[in-house]
Design a protein around this motif. Structure first.
Motif, PDB file in Angstrom:
ATOM      1  N   GLY A 156       5.288   6.440   3.884  1.00  0.00           N
ATOM      2  CA  GLY A 156       6.421   5.544   3.993  1.00  0.00           C
ATOM      3  C   GLY A 156       7.238   5.795   5.250  1.00  0.00           C
ATOM      4  O   GLY A 156       8.235   5.113   5.494  1.00  0.00           O
TER       5      GLY A 156
ATOM      6  N   GLY B  80       2.180   0.417   5.266  1.00  0.00           N
ATOM      7  CA  GLY B  80       2.086   1.135   3.999  1.00  0.00           C
ATOM      8  C   GLY B  80       0.833   0.737   3.263  1.00  0.00           C
ATOM      9  O   GLY B  80      -0.213   0.517   3.872  1.00  0.00           O
TER      10      GLY B  80
ATOM     11  N   GLY C   3       4.102   3.085  -0.125  1.00  0.00           N
ATOM     12  CA  GLY C   3       4.535   2.544   1.158  1.00  0.00           C
ATOM     13  C   GLY C   3       4.673   1.038   1.096  1.00  0.00           C
ATOM     14  O   GLY C   3       3.671   0.323   1.114  1.00  0.00           O
TER      15      GLY C   3
END
Length: 219
Positions: free
Chosen positions: A160, A165, A184
Protein backbone atom coordinates in the motif's frame (compact mmCIF):
# COMPACT_ATOMS: atom_id res chain seq x y z
CA UNK A 1 -21.04 -13.26 0.56
CA UNK A 2 -22.64 -11.71 3.63
CA UNK A 3 -20.97 -9.80 6.46
CA UNK A 4 -20.46 -12.80 8.72
CA UNK A 5 -18.78 -14.74 5.91
CA UNK A 6 -16.60 -11.86 4.73
CA UNK A 7 -15.44 -10.49 8.08
CA UNK A 8 -12.98 -13.33 8.90
CA UNK A 9 -11.31 -12.79 5.51
CA UNK A 10 -10.44 -9.15 6.27
CA UNK A 11 -7.19 -8.03 7.87
CA UNK A 12 -8.29 -4.62 9.19
CA UNK A 13 -5.10 -2.62 8.80
CA UNK A 14 -3.45 0.49 10.21
CA UNK A 15 0.20 0.82 9.17
CA UNK A 16 0.83 4.45 8.24
CA UNK A 17 3.97 6.24 9.42
CA UNK A 18 1.93 8.43 11.78
CA UNK A 19 0.06 5.52 13.38
CA UNK A 20 -0.27 5.98 17.15
CA UNK A 21 -1.15 3.38 19.76
CA UNK A 22 -4.61 5.00 19.90
CA UNK A 23 -5.00 4.34 16.16
CA UNK A 24 -3.92 0.73 16.58
CA UNK A 25 -6.26 0.28 19.54
CA UNK A 26 -9.18 1.62 17.49
CA UNK A 27 -8.41 -0.88 14.73
CA UNK A 28 -8.33 -3.69 17.30
CA UNK A 29 -11.65 -2.58 18.77
CA UNK A 30 -13.23 -2.48 15.32
CA UNK A 31 -11.79 -5.88 14.43
CA UNK A 32 -13.15 -7.40 17.64
CA UNK A 33 -16.55 -5.80 17.17
CA UNK A 34 -16.98 -6.89 13.56
CA UNK A 35 -15.21 -10.27 13.59
CA UNK A 36 -12.21 -9.20 11.51
CA UNK A 37 -8.48 -9.80 11.92
CA UNK A 38 -6.15 -6.88 12.64
CA UNK A 39 -2.79 -5.88 11.16
CA UNK A 40 -0.83 -3.27 13.10
CA UNK A 41 2.76 -1.97 13.35
CA UNK A 42 5.21 -4.25 15.19
CA UNK A 43 5.96 -1.63 17.85
CA UNK A 44 2.41 -2.04 19.20
CA UNK A 45 2.10 -5.83 19.20
CA UNK A 46 2.85 -6.27 22.90
CA UNK A 47 0.32 -3.59 23.90
CA UNK A 48 -2.18 -5.09 21.46
CA UNK A 49 -1.83 -8.55 22.97
CA UNK A 50 -2.42 -7.16 26.46
CA UNK A 51 -5.36 -5.08 25.22
CA UNK A 52 -7.04 -8.07 23.58
CA UNK A 53 -6.51 -10.17 26.69
CA UNK A 54 -8.15 -7.47 28.80
CA UNK A 55 -11.07 -7.40 26.37
CA UNK A 56 -11.28 -11.19 26.48
CA UNK A 57 -10.86 -11.09 22.69
CA UNK A 58 -7.41 -12.63 22.42
CA UNK A 59 -8.77 -15.79 20.81
CA UNK A 60 -11.24 -13.91 18.60
CA UNK A 61 -8.94 -11.48 16.79
CA UNK A 62 -6.08 -12.85 14.70
CA UNK A 63 -3.27 -10.36 15.23
CA UNK A 64 -0.92 -9.79 12.29
CA UNK A 65 2.06 -7.49 11.99
CA UNK A 66 4.69 -6.65 9.40
CA UNK A 67 8.37 -7.47 8.89
CA UNK A 68 10.85 -5.54 6.74
CA UNK A 69 8.12 -3.02 6.09
CA UNK A 70 7.61 -1.25 3.77
CA UNK A 71 10.63 -1.67 1.44
CA UNK A 72 11.95 -5.14 2.33
CA UNK A 73 15.59 -4.08 2.25
CA UNK A 74 16.56 -5.00 5.81
CA UNK A 75 19.38 -7.48 6.29
CA UNK A 76 18.14 -11.07 6.43
CA UNK A 77 19.06 -11.59 10.07
CA UNK A 78 17.27 -8.34 10.97
CA UNK A 79 14.08 -9.59 9.31
CA UNK A 80 14.37 -12.93 11.09
CA UNK A 81 14.94 -11.25 14.45
CA UNK A 82 12.09 -8.84 13.85
CA UNK A 83 9.77 -11.74 13.14
CA UNK A 84 10.84 -13.66 16.22
CA UNK A 85 10.33 -10.61 18.44
CA UNK A 86 6.87 -10.02 16.98
CA UNK A 87 5.87 -13.65 17.53
CA UNK A 88 7.13 -13.60 21.11
CA UNK A 89 5.21 -10.37 21.71
CA UNK A 90 1.99 -12.10 20.65
CA UNK A 91 1.62 -11.82 16.88
CA UNK A 92 -0.40 -14.62 15.28
CA UNK A 93 0.79 -13.95 11.71
CA UNK A 94 3.60 -12.09 9.94
CA UNK A 95 3.49 -10.19 6.63
CA UNK A 96 7.05 -9.85 5.28
CA UNK A 97 8.17 -7.74 2.32
CA UNK A 98 10.51 -9.44 -0.14
CA UNK A 99 13.71 -7.75 -1.24
CA UNK A 100 12.46 -6.49 -4.60
CA UNK A 101 15.90 -5.30 -5.67
CA UNK A 102 17.46 -8.73 -5.17
CA UNK A 103 14.61 -10.35 -7.09
CA UNK A 104 15.01 -7.94 -9.99
CA UNK A 105 18.75 -8.63 -10.02
CA UNK A 106 18.04 -12.35 -10.45
CA UNK A 107 19.11 -13.35 -6.95
CA UNK A 108 16.10 -15.63 -6.50
CA UNK A 109 17.98 -18.08 -4.28
CA UNK A 110 18.87 -15.26 -1.88
CA UNK A 111 15.25 -14.10 -1.81
CA UNK A 112 14.03 -17.63 -1.06
CA UNK A 113 16.74 -18.25 1.55
CA UNK A 114 15.84 -15.06 3.41
CA UNK A 115 12.18 -16.06 3.49
CA UNK A 116 13.04 -19.60 4.51
CA UNK A 117 15.06 -18.33 7.48
CA UNK A 118 12.08 -16.35 8.74
CA UNK A 119 9.55 -19.13 8.17
CA UNK A 120 11.79 -21.60 10.01
CA UNK A 121 12.31 -19.21 12.93
CA UNK A 122 8.64 -18.80 13.91
CA UNK A 123 5.76 -21.26 14.44
CA UNK A 124 3.17 -18.89 12.95
CA UNK A 125 2.03 -18.29 9.35
CA UNK A 126 4.18 -16.00 7.20
CA UNK A 127 2.64 -14.07 4.30
CA UNK A 128 5.04 -12.83 1.63
CA UNK A 129 4.41 -9.35 0.21
CA UNK A 130 5.48 -9.14 -3.43
CA UNK A 131 4.82 -5.45 -4.15
CA UNK A 132 3.31 -6.47 -7.47
CA UNK A 133 3.13 -2.96 -8.95
CA UNK A 134 6.93 -3.00 -9.16
CA UNK A 135 7.20 -6.40 -10.85
CA UNK A 136 6.67 -7.88 -14.28
CA UNK A 137 4.49 -10.99 -14.54
CA UNK A 138 7.63 -13.08 -14.91
CA UNK A 139 9.08 -11.53 -11.73
CA UNK A 140 5.80 -12.11 -9.88
CA UNK A 141 5.99 -15.79 -10.77
CA UNK A 142 9.60 -16.00 -9.57
CA UNK A 143 8.63 -14.26 -6.32
CA UNK A 144 5.79 -16.73 -5.82
CA UNK A 145 8.16 -19.62 -6.49
CA UNK A 146 10.52 -18.24 -3.83
CA UNK A 147 7.62 -18.08 -1.37
CA UNK A 148 6.66 -21.66 -2.15
CA UNK A 149 10.27 -22.81 -1.73
CA UNK A 150 10.38 -21.09 1.67
CA UNK A 151 7.17 -22.86 2.78
CA UNK A 152 5.33 -19.57 3.27
CA UNK A 153 1.64 -19.73 4.10
CA UNK A 154 0.41 -17.06 1.72
CA UNK A 155 1.46 -14.46 -0.84
CA UNK A 156 0.25 -10.87 -0.62
CA UNK A 157 -0.03 -8.32 -3.39
CA UNK A 158 1.23 -5.04 -1.95
CA UNK A 159 2.18 -2.92 1.04
CA UNK A 160 0.00 0.00 0.00
CA UNK A 161 3.07 2.27 0.07
CA UNK A 162 4.01 1.92 -3.60
CA UNK A 163 2.15 2.98 -6.72
CA UNK A 164 -0.62 0.51 -7.44
CA UNK A 165 -2.15 -2.24 -5.35
CA UNK A 166 -4.16 -5.39 -5.77
CA UNK A 167 -5.53 -6.27 -9.21
CA UNK A 168 -7.71 -9.13 -10.34
CA UNK A 169 -5.02 -10.27 -12.75
CA UNK A 170 -2.35 -10.40 -10.09
CA UNK A 171 -4.58 -12.32 -7.70
CA UNK A 172 -5.36 -14.86 -10.42
CA UNK A 173 -1.66 -15.28 -11.22
CA UNK A 174 -0.54 -15.57 -7.59
CA UNK A 175 -3.30 -18.00 -6.65
CA UNK A 176 -1.67 -20.54 -8.95
CA UNK A 177 1.04 -20.86 -6.29
CA UNK A 178 -0.31 -20.15 -2.80
CA UNK A 179 -3.35 -18.66 -1.05
CA UNK A 180 -3.49 -14.93 -1.77
CA UNK A 181 -4.01 -11.86 0.40
CA UNK A 182 -5.22 -9.00 -1.79
CA UNK A 183 -3.99 -5.74 -0.32
CA UNK A 184 -3.61 -2.22 -1.62
CA UNK A 185 -6.49 -0.11 -2.87
CA UNK A 186 -9.33 -2.42 -1.78
CA UNK A 187 -11.82 0.00 -0.28
CA UNK A 188 -15.33 -1.25 -0.97
CA UNK A 189 -17.41 -4.40 -0.78
CA UNK A 190 -17.51 -4.62 -4.57
CA UNK A 191 -13.73 -4.34 -4.84
CA UNK A 192 -13.26 -6.92 -2.09
CA UNK A 193 -15.61 -9.36 -3.79
CA UNK A 194 -13.81 -8.91 -7.11
CA UNK A 195 -10.63 -10.05 -5.36
CA UNK A 196 -12.38 -12.97 -3.67
CA UNK A 197 -13.92 -14.03 -6.98
CA UNK A 198 -10.42 -13.91 -8.52
CA UNK A 199 -9.14 -16.31 -5.85
CA UNK A 200 -8.13 -14.17 -2.86
CA UNK A 201 -8.57 -15.86 0.51
CA UNK A 202 -7.74 -12.76 2.55
CA UNK A 203 -8.27 -9.03 2.08
CA UNK A 204 -5.94 -6.43 3.59
CA UNK A 205 -7.59 -3.03 3.96
CA UNK A 206 -7.62 0.02 6.18
CA UNK A 207 -11.33 0.37 5.37
CA UNK A 208 -12.48 -2.97 6.74
CA UNK A 209 -15.53 -1.49 8.47
CA UNK A 210 -16.62 0.32 5.29
CA UNK A 211 -16.20 -2.88 3.27
CA UNK A 212 -18.42 -4.80 5.68
CA UNK A 213 -21.02 -2.04 5.77
CA UNK A 214 -21.40 -2.53 2.03
CA UNK A 215 -21.98 -6.26 2.38
CA UNK A 216 -25.44 -7.79 2.79
CA UNK A 217 -26.30 -8.53 6.41
CA UNK A 218 -27.26 -12.10 5.52
CA UNK A 219 -27.03 -14.27 2.44
Amino acid sequence: MDRSELAPLIDHTVLGPETTWADARTALEEAAEHGMNACIPPCYVEEATEFLEERDANGDVTLATVVGFPHGQNASDVKRREGVLAWKAGADELDVVINVGRLKAGADDAVAAELEELVAAVPIPVKVILETALLTDEEKRRACEAAVAADAAMVKTATGFSDGGATVGDVELMSEYLPVKASGGVGSYEEAMAMVDAGAERIGASSGVEILEGAPESA
